[in-house]
Design an enzyme around this catalytic site. Structure first.
Site, short mmCIF file in Angstrom:
data_model
loop_
_atom_site.label_atom_id
_atom_site.label_comp_id
_atom_site.label_asym_id
_atom_site.label_seq_id
_atom_site.Cartn_x
_atom_site.Cartn_y
_atom_site.Cartn_z
N ASP A 41 2.49 -6.06 7.85
CA ASP A 41 1.38 -5.04 8.13
C ASP A 41 0.06 -5.84 7.79
O ASP A 41 0.02 -6.71 6.71
CB ASP A 41 1.41 -4.03 6.83
CG ASP A 41 0.13 -3.22 6.87
OD1 ASP A 41 -0.95 -3.41 7.38
OD2 ASP A 41 0.55 -1.77 6.46
N PHE A 64 0.93 -1.19 0.08
CA PHE A 64 0.07 -0.24 -0.08
C PHE A 64 0.78 1.19 0.06
O PHE A 64 1.94 1.44 0.87
CB PHE A 64 -1.01 0.06 1.43
CG PHE A 64 -1.90 0.85 1.28
CD1 PHE A 64 -3.02 0.77 0.55
CD2 PHE A 64 -1.91 2.03 2.21
CE1 PHE A 64 -4.00 1.87 0.64
CE2 PHE A 64 -2.96 3.19 1.98
CZ PHE A 64 -3.95 2.68 1.35
N ARG A 98 -12.55 -4.79 -6.83
CA ARG A 98 -12.11 -5.41 -5.63
C ARG A 98 -13.42 -5.86 -4.59
O ARG A 98 -14.07 -4.72 -4.54
CB ARG A 98 -11.17 -4.58 -4.78
CG ARG A 98 -10.67 -5.47 -3.49
CD ARG A 98 -9.61 -4.57 -2.92
NE ARG A 98 -10.01 -3.27 -2.45
CZ ARG A 98 -9.38 -2.39 -1.25
NH1 ARG A 98 -8.14 -2.96 -1.11
NH2 ARG A 98 -9.84 -1.59 -0.90
N TYR A 115 -10.59 -0.48 11.25
CA TYR A 115 -11.67 -0.14 10.72
C TYR A 115 -12.31 -0.86 9.46
O TYR A 115 -13.16 -0.77 8.87
CB TYR A 115 -11.66 1.54 10.46
CG TYR A 115 -10.34 1.88 9.56
CD1 TYR A 115 -10.29 1.68 8.12
CD2 TYR A 115 -9.44 2.46 10.06
CE1 TYR A 115 -9.25 1.85 7.30
CE2 TYR A 115 -8.29 2.72 9.26
CZ TYR A 115 -8.19 2.58 8.06
OH TYR A 115 -7.17 2.73 7.05
N LYS A 116 -11.12 -1.82 9.11
CA LYS A 116 -11.42 -2.69 7.99
C LYS A 116 -12.25 -3.86 8.55
O LYS A 116 -13.45 -3.84 8.93
CB LYS A 116 -10.16 -3.15 7.13
CG LYS A 116 -9.74 -1.73 6.58
CD LYS A 116 -8.24 -2.01 5.93
CE LYS A 116 -7.78 -0.79 5.25
NZ LYS A 116 -6.53 -0.70 5.17
C1 LIG Z 1 -5.62 0.65 4.52
C2 LIG Z 1 -4.23 0.62 4.62
C3 LIG Z 1 -3.56 1.60 5.18
C4 LIG Z 1 -4.17 3.03 5.51
O1 LIG Z 1 -3.57 3.57 6.66
P1 LIG Z 1 -4.23 4.80 7.62
O2 LIG Z 1 -3.18 5.48 8.19
O3 LIG Z 1 -4.92 3.89 8.51
O4 LIG Z 1 -4.82 5.38 6.59
C5 LIG Z 1 -2.05 1.68 5.37
N1 LIG Z 1 -1.48 0.34 4.72
C6 LIG Z 1 -2.25 -0.82 4.37
C7 LIG Z 1 -1.64 -1.77 3.94
C8 LIG Z 1 -3.68 -0.78 4.17
O5 LIG Z 1 -4.27 -1.47 3.69
#
Ligand SMILES: *Cc1c(COP(=O)(O)O)cnc(C)c1O
Length: 397
Positions: free
Chosen positions: A184, A113, A356, A209-210
């Site tokens: 992660d 990400f 997705r 939150y996911k």
């Molecule tokens: C959703 C996601 C994020 C989002 O980070 P936030 O700081 O919570 O906005 C970061 N890394 C990955 C791999 C994600 O899937």
């Protein structure tokens, strides 16, 4: 056996909607509004500042972390809540570079990400001294681990394709080469049982939150292995990670264990929302969850491939390499997703061409999958996506 029809009844889902985006923002548990309202009126409203002691607010980040620890195979007392995932990535990275001071390379993959990669780049810029972020293709990570690598920073399940890395294998190779590991778990926590301690992971981070349904902006979590918990020096050395925050010492002295990874005042209302969701998670057997999740993703893949030949599967067929989401590629993926959303099938689009959908047995069942497949088949077979208004991109895709 976990009764998934019972867990489904614990969520508020709009009538007629098939919500395949719990991997991006989990839906609202029925109990959340009352739990948050109670925290607001009974705790904040009546206790005011005394709530930090009386309502146990101060200990919430560790207590809630312990409830997540079960889902990710972490030792009790080694997961703490707070901040956002991006911040926790930075914190874990800084700690690992400090623990492995002779090495200069952060290894990640091009499927990661972007925020994780941006945080690593930013940290390298701040540190200078030759620190660099190296990215390779997801399939090349294992072979790219060598004696130059200080730390691997890998998102276990690729946010776009849903491809899952082998945590045990990568962690073992990293350790054999003197490297540390950060996992992660954004698309793992709540998707399947993670085994951090059994794999020997050094650090892990993730969001609530996911799959964990804490609501928009819910706090992240960070895990530190007991091997490192008392040695990792937090780069973000905030007062709540101090050994005695209310001594108001002028010098920073880290707390013992994972508590030192706290930074500032925790978000009590969001933690209350998360607790309401974790009450549902307490009823879930993670093995049952995985079996049901694979059945749903298999069913969706088979249904789409049988009816929509122009959609190309981007997610591995191999169960061991799959998370709890399925992605298909199509050059008009954005417009197709808008057509799906217009028909009540909510997934999301990830550039450049990914459609997705996330599947979680907590509130999605086989009937939902069959309905979603029928709607997508109709959209594809009759080109219902081919409208100008479906091709105008919104700010959030
Ligand atoms: C959703 C996601 C994020 C989002 O980070 P936030 O700081 O919570 O906005 C970061 N890394 C990955 C791999 C994600 O899937």
């Amino acid at each position: 056996m976990t009764d998934f029809s019972a867990t489904k009844a614990l969520f508020t889902l709009p009538e007629g909607m098939i919500y395949l985006d719990g991997n991006s923002l989990g839906p609202l548990p029925r109990a959340t509004a009352a739990r948050v309202a109670q925290t607001v009126t009974e705790e904040w409203g009546k206790m005011l500042i005394t709530g930090w002691n009386k309502a146990g607010w101060m200990d919430k980040p560790m207590h809630v972390g312990d409830r997540i620890a079960r889902l990710i195979g972490a030792e009790a007392g080694h997961v703490v809540m707070g901040d956002t995932l991006s911040i926790k990535v930075y914190q874990a990275l800084a700690a690992c570079l400090d623990l492995n001071p002779k090495r200069r390379v952060i290894l990640s993959d091009t499927g990661n990400f972007p925020s994780d990669l941006y945080m690593a780049e930013g940290l390298c810029r701040t540190l200078g001294q030759g620190y660099e972020l190296k990215t390779v293709a997801p399939e090349a990570v294992l072979d790219a681990i060598d004696d130059t690598v200080a730390v691997t920073m890998i998102t276990e399940v690729d946010y776009r394709t849903g491809r899952r890395h082998n945590m045990a294998e990568i962690t073992a190779r990293a350790h054999a080469h003197g490297a540390l590991t950060i996992w992660d778990l954004a698309h793992s926590a709540g998707a399947f049982q993670v085994e951090l301690a059994a794999c020997g992971a050094d650090f892990a981070v993730g969001c609530s939150y996911k799959y964990l349904n804490s609501g928009p902006g819910g706090p992240a979590f960070i895990y530190v292995s007991p091997r490192h918990a008392d040695h990792a020096l937090p780069a973000l050395s905030g007062w709540q990670g101090h050994a005695a925050p209310f001594a108001f010492d002028l010098d920073y002295r880290p707390a013992t264990g994972a508590e030192r990874l706290r930074v500032g005042t925790p978000p009590i209302l969001q933690l209350a929302a998360l607790e309401a969701s974790l009450d549902i998670w307490d009823r879930v057997d993670m093995q049952d969850l995985r079996i049901a999740s694979l059945a749903l993703t298999d069913r969706y893949i088979a249904g789409i491939e049988a009816s929509c030949p122009s959609l190309i599967l981007a997610t591995p067929r191999d169960h061991a390499m799959r998370g709890s989401q399925v992605s298909f590629r199509h050059p008009e993926g954005y417009a197709i997703m808008q057509a799906m959303i217009a028909r009540g099938v909510i997934g999301d689009f990830r550039a450049p061409d990914i459609i997705r959908c996330g599947f979680t047995p907590l509130f999605i069942d086989e009937t939902d999958v069959d309905h979603a497949v029928a709607i997508i088949a109709d959209i594809m077979q009759n080109s219902l996506w081919d409208r100008p208004d479906y091709k105008t991109r919104a700010k959030v895709t």
